[in-house]
Scaffold this motif. Sequence first.
Motif, PDB file in Angstrom:
ATOM      1  N   GLY A  90      -5.571   6.451   7.456  1.00 52.28           N
ATOM      2  CA  GLY A  90      -5.697   7.157   8.723  1.00 52.28           C
ATOM      3  C   GLY A  90      -5.061   8.522   8.690  1.00 52.28           C
ATOM      4  O   GLY A  90      -4.647   9.027   7.642  1.00 52.28           O
ATOM      5  N   GLU A  91      -4.977   9.093   9.871  1.00 48.94           N
ATOM      6  CA  GLU A  91      -4.428  10.431  10.023  1.00 48.94           C
ATOM      7  C   GLU A  91      -2.926  10.422   9.806  1.00 48.94           C
ATOM      8  O   GLU A  91      -2.224   9.541  10.288  1.00 48.94           O
ATOM      9  CB  GLU A  91      -4.738  10.916  11.442  1.00 48.94           C
ATOM     10  CG  GLU A  91      -5.069  12.366  11.526  1.00 48.94           C
ATOM     11  CD  GLU A  91      -5.556  12.759  12.915  1.00 48.94           C
ATOM     12  OE1 GLU A  91      -4.721  12.815  13.839  1.00 48.94           O
ATOM     13  OE2 GLU A  91      -6.765  13.007  13.051  1.00 48.94           O
ATOM     14  N   LYS A  92      -2.466  11.426   9.079  1.00 60.04           N
ATOM     15  CA  LYS A  92      -1.030  11.584   8.811  1.00 60.04           C
ATOM     16  C   LYS A  92      -0.665  13.035   9.039  1.00 60.04           C
ATOM     17  O   LYS A  92      -1.493  13.915   8.880  1.00 60.04           O
ATOM     18  CB  LYS A  92      -0.710  11.215   7.349  1.00 60.04           C
ATOM     19  CG  LYS A  92      -0.975   9.769   7.017  1.00 60.04           C
ATOM     20  CD  LYS A  92      -0.790   9.504   5.541  1.00 60.04           C
ATOM     21  CE  LYS A  92       0.677   9.492   5.204  1.00 60.04           C
ATOM     22  NZ  LYS A  92       0.958   9.039   3.848  1.00 60.04           N
ATOM     23  N   LYS A  93       0.581  13.244   9.392  1.00 63.79           N
ATOM     24  CA  LYS A  93       1.083  14.606   9.555  1.00 63.79           C
ATOM     25  C   LYS A  93       2.130  14.871   8.482  1.00 63.79           C
ATOM     26  O   LYS A  93       2.987  14.037   8.218  1.00 63.79           O
ATOM     27  CB  LYS A  93       1.709  14.783  10.923  1.00 63.79           C
ATOM     28  CG  LYS A  93       0.706  14.884  12.055  1.00 63.79           C
ATOM     29  CD  LYS A  93       1.395  15.324  13.329  1.00 63.79           C
ATOM     30  CE  LYS A  93       0.531  15.543  14.516  1.00 63.79           C
ATOM     31  NZ  LYS A  93      -0.816  15.136  14.542  1.00 63.79           N
ATOM     32  N   THR A  98      -3.020   7.300   3.130  1.00 62.98           N
ATOM     33  CA  THR A  98      -2.580   5.902   3.219  1.00 62.98           C
ATOM     34  C   THR A  98      -1.221   5.836   3.904  1.00 62.98           C
ATOM     35  O   THR A  98      -0.296   6.530   3.502  1.00 62.98           O
ATOM     36  CB  THR A  98      -2.478   5.279   1.812  1.00 62.98           C
ATOM     37  OG1 THR A  98      -3.756   5.362   1.180  1.00 62.98           O
ATOM     38  CG2 THR A  98      -2.034   3.824   1.884  1.00 62.98           C
ATOM     39  N   HIS A  99      -1.127   5.009   4.929  1.00 64.54           N
ATOM     40  CA  HIS A  99       0.150   4.765   5.596  1.00 64.54           C
ATOM     41  C   HIS A  99       0.881   3.697   4.785  1.00 64.54           C
ATOM     42  O   HIS A  99       0.348   2.599   4.576  1.00 64.54           O
ATOM     43  CB  HIS A  99      -0.068   4.279   7.032  1.00 64.54           C
ATOM     44  CG  HIS A  99      -0.633   5.338   7.920  1.00 64.54           C
ATOM     45  ND1 HIS A  99       0.153   6.238   8.589  1.00 64.54           N
ATOM     46  CD2 HIS A  99      -1.917   5.659   8.221  1.00 64.54           C
ATOM     47  CE1 HIS A  99      -0.616   7.068   9.275  1.00 64.54           C
ATOM     48  NE2 HIS A  99      -1.877   6.735   9.074  1.00 64.54           N
ATOM     49  N   ARG A 100       2.077   4.030   4.309  1.00 65.75           N
ATOM     50  CA  ARG A 100       2.858   3.085   3.502  1.00 65.75           C
ATOM     51  C   ARG A 100       3.112   1.822   4.328  1.00 65.75           C
ATOM     52  O   ARG A 100       3.753   1.852   5.371  1.00 65.75           O
ATOM     53  CB  ARG A 100       4.188   3.738   3.108  1.00 65.75           C
ATOM     54  CG  ARG A 100       5.031   2.884   2.169  1.00 65.75           C
ATOM     55  CD  ARG A 100       6.381   3.514   1.875  1.00 65.75           C
ATOM     56  NE  ARG A 100       6.312   4.931   1.553  1.00 65.75           N
ATOM     57  CZ  ARG A 100       5.995   5.430   0.356  1.00 65.75           C
ATOM     58  NH1 ARG A 100       5.708   4.624  -0.640  1.00 65.75           N
ATOM     59  NH2 ARG A 100       5.972   6.737   0.163  1.00 65.75           N
ATOM     60  N   THR A 101       2.577   0.716   3.861  1.00 67.07           N
ATOM     61  CA  THR A 101       2.681  -0.555   4.579  1.00 67.07           C
ATOM     62  C   THR A 101       2.720  -1.686   3.556  1.00 67.07           C
ATOM     63  O   THR A 101       2.020  -1.629   2.548  1.00 67.07           O
ATOM     64  CB  THR A 101       1.446  -0.765   5.502  1.00 67.07           C
ATOM     65  OG1 THR A 101       1.257   0.401   6.304  1.00 67.07           O
ATOM     66  CG2 THR A 101       1.612  -1.978   6.397  1.00 67.07           C
ATOM     67  N   PHE A 153       0.860  -1.182   0.000  1.00 68.24           N
ATOM     68  CA  PHE A 153       0.000   0.000   0.000  1.00 68.24           C
ATOM     69  C   PHE A 153       0.895   1.231   0.000  1.00 68.24           C
ATOM     70  O   PHE A 153       1.846   1.305   0.783  1.00 68.24           O
ATOM     71  CB  PHE A 153      -0.877   0.011   1.254  1.00 68.24           C
ATOM     72  CG  PHE A 153      -1.932  -1.066   1.249  1.00 68.24           C
ATOM     73  CD1 PHE A 153      -3.197  -0.807   0.755  1.00 68.24           C
ATOM     74  CD2 PHE A 153      -1.649  -2.330   1.741  1.00 68.24           C
ATOM     75  CE1 PHE A 153      -4.172  -1.799   0.744  1.00 68.24           C
ATOM     76  CE2 PHE A 153      -2.616  -3.325   1.746  1.00 68.24           C
ATOM     77  CZ  PHE A 153      -3.880  -3.058   1.242  1.00 68.24           C
ATOM     78  N   TYR A 154       0.584   2.166  -0.875  1.00 69.52           N
ATOM     79  CA  TYR A 154       1.415   3.366  -0.984  1.00 69.52           C
ATOM     80  C   TYR A 154       0.521   4.596  -1.118  1.00 69.52           C
ATOM     81  O   TYR A 154      -0.613   4.507  -1.582  1.00 69.52           O
ATOM     82  CB  TYR A 154       2.398   3.236  -2.155  1.00 69.52           C
ATOM     83  CG  TYR A 154       1.755   3.158  -3.522  1.00 69.52           C
ATOM     84  CD1 TYR A 154       1.662   4.288  -4.331  1.00 69.52           C
ATOM     85  CD2 TYR A 154       1.248   1.957  -4.015  1.00 69.52           C
ATOM     86  CE1 TYR A 154       1.074   4.216  -5.593  1.00 69.52           C
ATOM     87  CE2 TYR A 154       0.671   1.880  -5.260  1.00 69.52           C
ATOM     88  CZ  TYR A 154       0.583   3.018  -6.052  1.00 69.52           C
ATOM     89  OH  TYR A 154      -0.001   2.943  -7.292  1.00 69.52           O
ATOM     90  N   PRO A 155       1.039   5.770  -0.697  1.00 71.60           N
ATOM     91  CA  PRO A 155       0.203   6.970  -0.661  1.00 71.60           C
ATOM     92  C   PRO A 155      -0.244   7.543  -2.005  1.00 71.60           C
ATOM     93  O   PRO A 155      -1.413   7.873  -2.171  1.00 71.60           O
ATOM     94  CB  PRO A 155       1.050   7.989   0.098  1.00 71.60           C
ATOM     95  CG  PRO A 155       1.991   7.164   0.913  1.00 71.60           C
ATOM     96  CD  PRO A 155       2.272   5.950   0.078  1.00 71.60           C
ATOM     97  N   LYS A 156       0.672   7.685  -2.973  1.00 73.21           N
ATOM     98  CA  LYS A 156       0.283   8.418  -4.185  1.00 73.21           C
ATOM     99  C   LYS A 156       1.190   8.095  -5.366  1.00 73.21           C
ATOM    100  O   LYS A 156       2.400   8.055  -5.229  1.00 73.21           O
ATOM    101  CB  LYS A 156       0.328   9.926  -3.900  1.00 73.21           C
ATOM    102  CG  LYS A 156      -0.247  10.784  -5.003  1.00 73.21           C
ATOM    103  CD  LYS A 156      -0.863  12.037  -4.426  1.00 73.21           C
ATOM    104  CE  LYS A 156      -1.492  12.910  -5.480  1.00 73.21           C
ATOM    105  NZ  LYS A 156      -2.531  12.275  -6.270  1.00 73.21           N
ATOM    106  N   ASP A 157       0.562   7.904  -6.534  1.00 76.68           N
ATOM    107  CA  ASP A 157       1.305   7.666  -7.763  1.00 76.68           C
ATOM    108  C   ASP A 157       2.256   8.819  -8.061  1.00 76.68           C
ATOM    109  O   ASP A 157       1.911   9.988  -7.853  1.00 76.68           O
ATOM    110  CB  ASP A 157       0.346   7.535  -8.961  1.00 76.68           C
ATOM    111  CG  ASP A 157      -0.456   6.244  -8.957  1.00 76.68           C
ATOM    112  OD1 ASP A 157      -0.015   5.271  -8.332  1.00 76.68           O
ATOM    113  OD2 ASP A 157      -1.525   6.226  -9.594  1.00 76.68           O
ATOM    114  N   ASP A 158       3.429   8.472  -8.579  1.00 78.00           N
ATOM    115  CA  ASP A 158       4.387   9.429  -9.134  1.00 78.00           C
ATOM    116  C   ASP A 158       4.882  10.482  -8.133  1.00 78.00           C
ATOM    117  O   ASP A 158       5.134  11.625  -8.501  1.00 78.00           O
ATOM    118  CB  ASP A 158       3.794  10.104 -10.387  1.00 78.00           C
ATOM    119  CG  ASP A 158       4.863  10.445 -11.410  1.00 78.00           C
ATOM    120  OD1 ASP A 158       6.041  10.071 -11.209  1.00 78.00           O
ATOM    121  OD2 ASP A 158       4.530  11.103 -12.408  1.00 78.00           O
ATOM    122  N   THR A 159       5.001  10.095  -6.874  1.00 74.47           N
ATOM    123  CA  THR A 159       5.642  10.955  -5.875  1.00 74.47           C
ATOM    124  C   THR A 159       6.996  10.302  -5.562  1.00 74.47           C
ATOM    125  O   THR A 159       7.195   9.118  -5.848  1.00 74.47           O
ATOM    126  CB  THR A 159       4.782  11.076  -4.602  1.00 74.47           C
ATOM    127  OG1 THR A 159       4.506   9.770  -4.099  1.00 74.47           O
ATOM    128  CG2 THR A 159       3.467  11.807  -4.887  1.00 74.47           C
TER     129      THR A 159
END
Length: 151
Positions: free
Chosen positions: A106-109, A118-121, A36-42
């Motif tokens: 969940g919540e991210k800072k 999305t928490h990278r997991t 699981f990853y937060p965002k494409d092309d970052t």
Amino acid sequence: MELKEGSKAPDFTGVDQNGNTISLHDFKGKKVVLYFYPKDDTPGCTAQACNLRDNHTALQQQGYAVIGISVDSVKSHKKFEEKYSLPFPLVADEDKKIVEAYGVWGEKKFMGKTHMGTHRTTFLVNEEGNISRIITKPDTKNQAQQVLEEN
């Protein structure tokens, strides 16, 4: 429900960057790197995807299939796949059902601001569909090595 190593991996069905329907149960009998990853092309997500791409053959030789999941759209995933020649499915989870089932939404800072994301997991799922390992802090530049060390 919090997932733990040894738990049954929640089944899911989603659509990948090519419009194919992907379900976890389709991979029964195979080991799966479910990342699981937060965002494409970052930057971090690109480093992680490219590391898995560059080591895809080694992962396959160890019996692993790779599936990436983020809340980006099918169209976004297709651009990401084409830009970096990614050889594995990227499942679009726009309704956030899969990220919520796996407890990674969940919540991210970031830079002092709080937002939902999305928490990278990475979850390693065994042939029986159980979670054999949860990598909560994947090393984006060495993700494949973290997986291969499991064997």
